[in-house]
Design an enzyme around this catalytic site. Structure first.
Site, short mmCIF file in Angstrom:
data_model
loop_
_atom_site.label_atom_id
_atom_site.label_comp_id
_atom_site.label_asym_id
_atom_site.label_seq_id
_atom_site.Cartn_x
_atom_site.Cartn_y
_atom_site.Cartn_z
N GLU A 45 0.84 -1.20 0.00
CA GLU A 45 0.00 0.00 0.00
C GLU A 45 0.87 1.25 0.00
OE1 GLU A 45 -2.45 2.44 3.40
OE2 GLU A 45 -2.11 0.29 3.65
N ASP A 49 0.74 3.77 -3.20
CA ASP A 49 0.35 5.17 -3.04
C ASP A 49 1.28 6.08 -3.84
OD1 ASP A 49 -0.94 7.52 -1.78
OD2 ASP A 49 0.94 7.69 -0.69
N ASP A 118 -7.00 1.27 0.58
CA ASP A 118 -5.70 0.68 0.89
C ASP A 118 -5.42 -0.52 -0.01
OD1 ASP A 118 -5.46 2.53 2.89
OD2 ASP A 118 -5.86 1.14 4.53
N GLU A 121 -4.48 0.47 -3.60
CA GLU A 121 -3.10 0.95 -3.59
C GLU A 121 -2.12 -0.23 -3.53
OE1 GLU A 121 -3.46 5.34 -1.46
OE2 GLU A 121 -3.08 3.57 -0.22
#
Length: 229
Positions: A45, A49, A118, A121
């Site tokens: 994650e 991101d 989450d 990502e």
């Protein structure tokens, strides 16, 4: 490990995604494992991101060559917000493929926006590691298209600048933003901000960065200053 059909179609054959199971494993499921490594999606994650931020920035720069930095930043923050990412995850039914612990699943976390954001990502992070940036970029393009479709496919005005002009037009002094709280782990921090002006709190906002939270608060402030019908 299987992906939902809509997401699998985007990635074609995903048998070579060695990090896919980890990307779909919620921390609660990892903690319940009695054997083997307790890997969950949190590290992926973190990587995903950054990849999403890069790919969205590239795409917006190319699509809106006349847009100013504030407009691009605002539009990017709306596309990569928790709700926007969760909307994309819902559109491909990603929640159905998540591995959750029994308690988390019973509590409905499979449908929670923060969990879904989450997870998408983490999937992007896994794709980046296993397939490279070009394939990750192709996946993020789908996230961008959904985000732009929801927002009329136009860069939006920088809300902080617009609020400043509005407050000044009403005779107020310079407004200011205050950080009022933070939640979540270090890798997925949520910031809460209030904007003060005209002698009162004009709006409150939240985001994954202070800048995004300030933009969210500014939008709330603009809505508060709209004349009532």
């Amino acid at each position: 490990m299987k992906l939902p059909a809509l997401l699998a179609a985007v990635l074609d054959d995903h048998a070579d995604l060695d990090h896919l199971e980890q990307a779909l494993t919620h921390p609660s499921h990892a903690n319940e494992r009695k054997k083997g490594p307790r890997l969950d999606y949190q590290r992926l994650e973190f990587l995903g991101d950054a990849v999403i931020q890069l790919c969205v920035s590239e795409a917006l720069m190319a699509r809106f060559p006349e847009a100013r930095e504030g407009e691009l930043s605002f539009l990017r923050s709306s596309i990569v917000s928790t709700e926007a990412l969760a909307d994309y995850a819902r559109s491909v039914d990603l929640g159905a493929s998540l591995l959750l612990g029994r308690g988390a699943d019973a509590a409905g976390e499979r449908a929670q926006s923060t969990v879904l954001a989450d997870a998408i990502e983490a999937v992007v992070g896994a794709v980046y590691l296993d397939r490279g940036l070009d394939v990750a970029r192709a996946l993020v393009t789908n996230v961008i298209e959904l985000g732009l479709e929801a927002r009329g496919q136009k860069p939006l005005r920088d809300a902080k600048s617009e609020l400043q002009e509005k407050v000044q037009a009403l005779g107020g002094a310079a407004h200011r933003y205050r950080l009022v709280g933070t939640t979540g782990p270090d890798h997925s921090r949520q910031f809460s901000v209030e904007v003060d002006g005209l002698g009162r709190v004009l709006g409150r906002g939240a985001g994954r960065s202070k800048k995004a939270a300030e933009q969210d608060a500014a939008r709330a402030g603009l809505q508060a200053l709209e004349p009532s019908e």
